[in-house]
Design a protein around this motif. Sequence first.
Motif, PDB file in Angstrom:
ATOM      1  N   GLU A 209       0.876  -1.180   0.000  1.00  0.00           N
ATOM      2  CA  GLU A 209       0.000   0.000   0.000  1.00  0.00           C
ATOM      3  C   GLU A 209       0.905   1.219   0.000  1.00  0.00           C
ATOM      4  OE1 GLU A 209      -3.457   1.414   0.910  1.00  0.00           O
ATOM      5  OE2 GLU A 209      -3.591  -0.097  -0.661  1.00  0.00           O
ATOM      6  N   ASP A 221     -11.518   2.148  -1.334  1.00  0.00           N
ATOM      7  CA  ASP A 221     -10.661   2.427  -0.179  1.00  0.00           C
ATOM      8  C   ASP A 221     -11.395   2.392   1.156  1.00  0.00           C
ATOM      9  OD1 ASP A 221      -8.286   2.914  -1.683  1.00  0.00           O
ATOM     10  OD2 ASP A 221      -9.203   4.780  -2.350  1.00  0.00           O
ATOM     11  N   ASP A 222     -12.722   2.317   1.121  1.00  0.00           N
ATOM     12  CA  ASP A 222     -13.452   2.404   2.380  1.00  0.00           C
ATOM     13  C   ASP A 222     -13.946   1.046   2.870  1.00  0.00           C
ATOM     14  OD1 ASP A 222     -15.237   2.113   0.368  1.00  0.00           O
ATOM     15  OD2 ASP A 222     -16.498   3.831   0.873  1.00  0.00           O
ATOM     16  N   LYS A 223     -13.439  -0.037   2.237  1.00  0.00           N
ATOM     17  CA  LYS A 223     -13.927  -1.369   2.606  1.00  0.00           C
ATOM     18  C   LYS A 223     -13.483  -1.784   4.006  1.00  0.00           C
ATOM     19  CE  LYS A 223     -14.214  -3.161  -2.103  1.00  0.00           C
ATOM     20  NZ  LYS A 223     -13.269  -3.648  -3.093  1.00  0.00           N
ATOM     21  N   ALA A 224     -12.248  -1.409   4.359  1.00  0.00           N
ATOM     22  CA  ALA A 224     -11.697  -1.863   5.645  1.00  0.00           C
ATOM     23  C   ALA A 224     -12.233  -1.045   6.821  1.00  0.00           C
ATOM     24  CB  ALA A 224     -10.175  -1.786   5.611  1.00  0.00           C
ATOM     25  N   ASN A 225     -13.031  -0.049   6.512  1.00  0.00           N
ATOM     26  CA  ASN A 225     -13.637   0.779   7.558  1.00  0.00           C
ATOM     27  C   ASN A 225     -12.601   1.480   8.437  1.00  0.00           C
ATOM     28  OD1 ASN A 225     -15.949   1.862   8.647  1.00  0.00           O
ATOM     29  ND2 ASN A 225     -16.111   0.279  10.247  1.00  0.00           N
ATOM     30  N   ASP A 226     -11.462   1.802   7.836  1.00  0.00           N
ATOM     31  CA  ASP A 226     -10.434   2.488   8.613  1.00  0.00           C
ATOM     32  C   ASP A 226     -10.189   3.900   8.103  1.00  0.00           C
ATOM     33  OD1 ASP A 226      -9.327   1.767   6.234  1.00  0.00           O
ATOM     34  OD2 ASP A 226      -7.416   1.116   7.067  1.00  0.00           O
TER      35      ASP A 226
ATOM     36  N   LYS B  86      -7.316   8.284   6.338  1.00  0.00           N
ATOM     37  CA  LYS B  86      -7.218   7.131   7.243  1.00  0.00           C
ATOM     38  C   LYS B  86      -7.266   7.625   8.681  1.00  0.00           C
ATOM     39  CE  LYS B  86      -5.513   3.405   4.661  1.00  0.00           C
ATOM     40  NZ  LYS B  86      -5.897   2.076   4.693  1.00  0.00           N
TER      41      LYS B  86
END
Lengths: 243, 125
Positions: A209, A221-226, B86
């Motif tokens: 990454e 990019d928002d799949k991991a919810n981070d 992030k």
Amino acid sequence: MESKENPRLLLAQDLVVALENNDETKADEILDQISGMRESMLFQEVGRLTRQLHDTMNSFALDSKMVELTSKDIPDAKERLHYVIAMTEQAANQTMAVIESLTPISQELSDQANELSNKWDRFLAKDMPFEEFKNMSQEITMHFAQTKEGVESVQTGLTDILMAQSFQDITGQIIRRVIDLVQEMEHSMVELVRISGGKMKTEAVVIAEPELPGPVVPGVDDKANDVATSQDDVDDLLSSLGF
Amino acid sequence: MKILVVDDFSTMRRIVRNLLRDLGFTNTFEADDGKTALPMLQGGSYDFLVTDWNMPGMTGIDLLKAVRADPKLVNLPVLMVTAEAKREQIILAAQTGVNGYVIKPFTAATLREKIEKIFERIDNA
């Protein structure tokens, strides 16, 4: 280049002798032997090709970079580029919507100013009856009110147009990432050509990454919810940190 | 009020400077990365810094670290305006001493609100 040691030549010579002697049994036996040799050579060749194919398939499968690229990064890049299209389209529509709503306002104010300017000239030339002057006064009052309102709309619209241009930064960052991917792919393709050229290399390379992932592309990019998906998210996080 | 706007994209610098002008801040300057920005900050009495994060040369977070490490700049208010979203990045920025954090794409109202909040806090301190 037919040497005495060539087993097929020896067998052929034996075959000629056997046929000349009318020794059918011997001749059949030699023919079997020759065709057997032929088959085993064919088998060897097929075997060699199979092994080569197998190795090549393995080198594909083992090369995690290729797997990563095809299974994740290329669909990823497609999503990112779709997002670029969506953002540029949104910016264009936003800008055009403002222009379409402001053009009539600007036209109207311009028409009014022209008309009043003509009347004003006539007034200065003392070429205006009192009744008409009273009407003009009212028109001027109305024109001031409309100008004030219209200019406010124009200012709001100009800010909207200004903000719409922020797509350039966001899409620029996204496209830069895709360019990096294309370079990565180019490198892998060169590797692949090298491998299929005979030299094997199965060293696995994992694409990391990027250190700074940049704009969040929805669905990618928002799949991991981070990630924070809105300014409200950011504000909540910061206030939880005592901000 | 003297303000420095740092972003590697000139369009974004223009947008931010225009928005600042609408808010009444006309004394604005720009730099395209931390490396260019730091000497400007050290050399000229700036009151406020607006910076992007992801920039070549020197990133915004490194610029923030350098600002907080410099005794002359340690109290300079810094607003980060970035696409980096992030959670760990936002937390890092907060821990490094950022005064506000706005993610791109943002609205004029958001920027105004965050800037006002920063100055409100400074006035109350």
